[in-house]
Scaffold this active site. Structure first.
Site, PDB file in Angstrom:
ATOM      1  N   GLU A 103       0.395  -1.141   0.009  1.00 22.23           N
ATOM      2  CA  GLU A 103       0.008  -0.078  -0.116  1.00 22.23           C
ATOM      3  C   GLU A 103       0.611   1.242  -0.308  1.00 22.23           C
ATOM      4  O   GLU A 103       1.851   1.020   0.489  1.00 22.23           O
ATOM      5  CB  GLU A 103      -0.452  -0.395   1.129  1.00 22.23           C
ATOM      6  N   CYS A 129      -3.543 -12.674 -15.044  1.00 23.76           N
ATOM      7  CA  CYS A 129      -3.472 -11.473 -16.215  1.00 23.76           C
ATOM      8  C   CYS A 129      -4.658 -11.179 -16.604  1.00 23.76           C
ATOM      9  O   CYS A 129      -4.529 -11.151 -17.987  1.00 23.76           O
ATOM     10  CB  CYS A 129      -2.257 -13.158 -17.160  1.00 23.76           C
TER      11      CYS A 129
END
Length: 340
Positions: A103, A129
């Site tokens: 983060e 993906c």
């Protein structure tokens, strides 16, 4: 099929799609030179990356570059090509697998670097993906709902660090054939960036309409491909078989809603020569309608489908039907139709 397996969009168009290539070319021969002794000790032959995967080279960002900078550059180019100013963007989605920290989100840096407005919703969407295709789906839903006028989707991937660490590890004296084969997929990855701007089709008749698509999950295969910051371990054969089963099931389930047998282009996720060939065979696709970028770029994660579309865009004609086919480890798959 019940639920949200099929979806259609009503007023969304692709206004631009861009690709940014990382500058440092690393050939598969370069990788073979590093781990060649480990190949030979284990009865394997150098050249597997080129012969089996069909990947001759891939790219890395330079040492002073970051994949987020690539995502930002792709986003800037996409806004310029779409003739959309930063203050018009209501949604930014970053779909990168690559990240250097947990983060904050990658999206916040891209948002700041592009000077997007404070009212622009921004976040990361990760689904291996498949992320970029999911990002299009989410952005189109918000545009159709009237929540936003324009969306920007970005993706920057960096394979340099995991590949350097994997090469160092596999060059060690204790490396086994199992180590090489389970980490083989890490060496097929590539670096690069892509971006797409979406807007209202009713305001942009020159845009490329987002028609809709289908999605399907096979999460019983969630442990076949697992990656972290340093490597990706894959059951290559299991992943191939699971992926083909998922693709076939989605294709048959979507047949009553969509006719995808004669598309002008099939923009498939760029994994390898074997994966692409098996996909074409299983679904009855014309291989000449499947543009390839993996031979020189490798598997650039979720950016690969958008990069391939961007590089193919100049050859597309008005009205061509394009099917974006994304699949992500886990396994999840979405096919998304565009009218060019």
């Amino acid at each position: 099929m019940n639920g949200n397996a099929h979806f259609r969009h009503h007023d969304t168009a692709v206004l631009s799609v861009t690709a940014v290539d990382a500058p440092v070319v690393k050939t598969s021969a370069d990788f073979d030179a590093v781990i060649g002794d480990s190949y030979r000790r284990n009865g394997l032959r150098p050249g597997m990356l080129a012969a089996l995967a069909g990947i001759e080279e891939r790219r890395w960002w330079a040492e002073d570059q970051h994949f987020v900078d690539g995502a930002t550059e792709a986003g800037r180019l996409a806004l310029e090509q779409a003739d959309v100013s930063p203050d018009q963007v209501g949604l930014l989605i970053n779909t990168s697998v690559s990240r250097s920290h947990l983060e904050p989100s990658i999206a916040v840096k891209v948002h700041a670097d592009l000077g997007l407005p404070t009212h622009c919703l921004n976040f990361d969407l990760t689904n291996a993906c498949l992320g970029f295709v999911n990002g299009i789906q989410m952005a189109a839903t918000m545009i159709d709902a009237g929540q936003i006028d324009y969306a920007l989707i970005v993706d920057g991937e960096g394979s340099r660090e995991p590949q350097e660490r994997t090469l160092e590890r596999l060059a060690g004296d204790g490396t086994t054939a199992e180590d090489i084969l389970s980490q083989f997929a890490t060496l097929t990855l590539g670096s690069g960036a892509a971006a797409m701007v979406l807007g209202r089709a009713s305001r942009h008749p020159q845009g490329h309409r987002v028609v809709g698509g289908a999605t399907r999950a096979a999460t019983e295969h969630h442990d076949l491909c697992v990656g972290d910051f340093t490597e990706m371990r894959t059951d290559t054969q299991g992943l191939l078989e699971g992926g083909m089963g998922l693709a076939t099931a989605l294709w048959e389930a979507a047949r009553g809603e969509f006719d995808w047998d004669e598309m002008d282009r099939y923009v498939v996720h760029q994994v390898s020569k074997v994966h692409t060939g098996r996909t074409a065979e299983a679904l009855g696709l014309d291989p000449s309608r499947i543009p390839l970028t993996f031979p020189t770029l490798g598997n650039v994660g979720p950016a690969a489908v958008a990069i391939t579309l961007a590089k193919e865009a100049e050859s597309l004609q008005r009205g061509d039907r394009v099917l974006m086919m994304g699949i992500g480890s886990g396994l999840n798959m979405t096919c998304l139709e565009l009218t060019w």
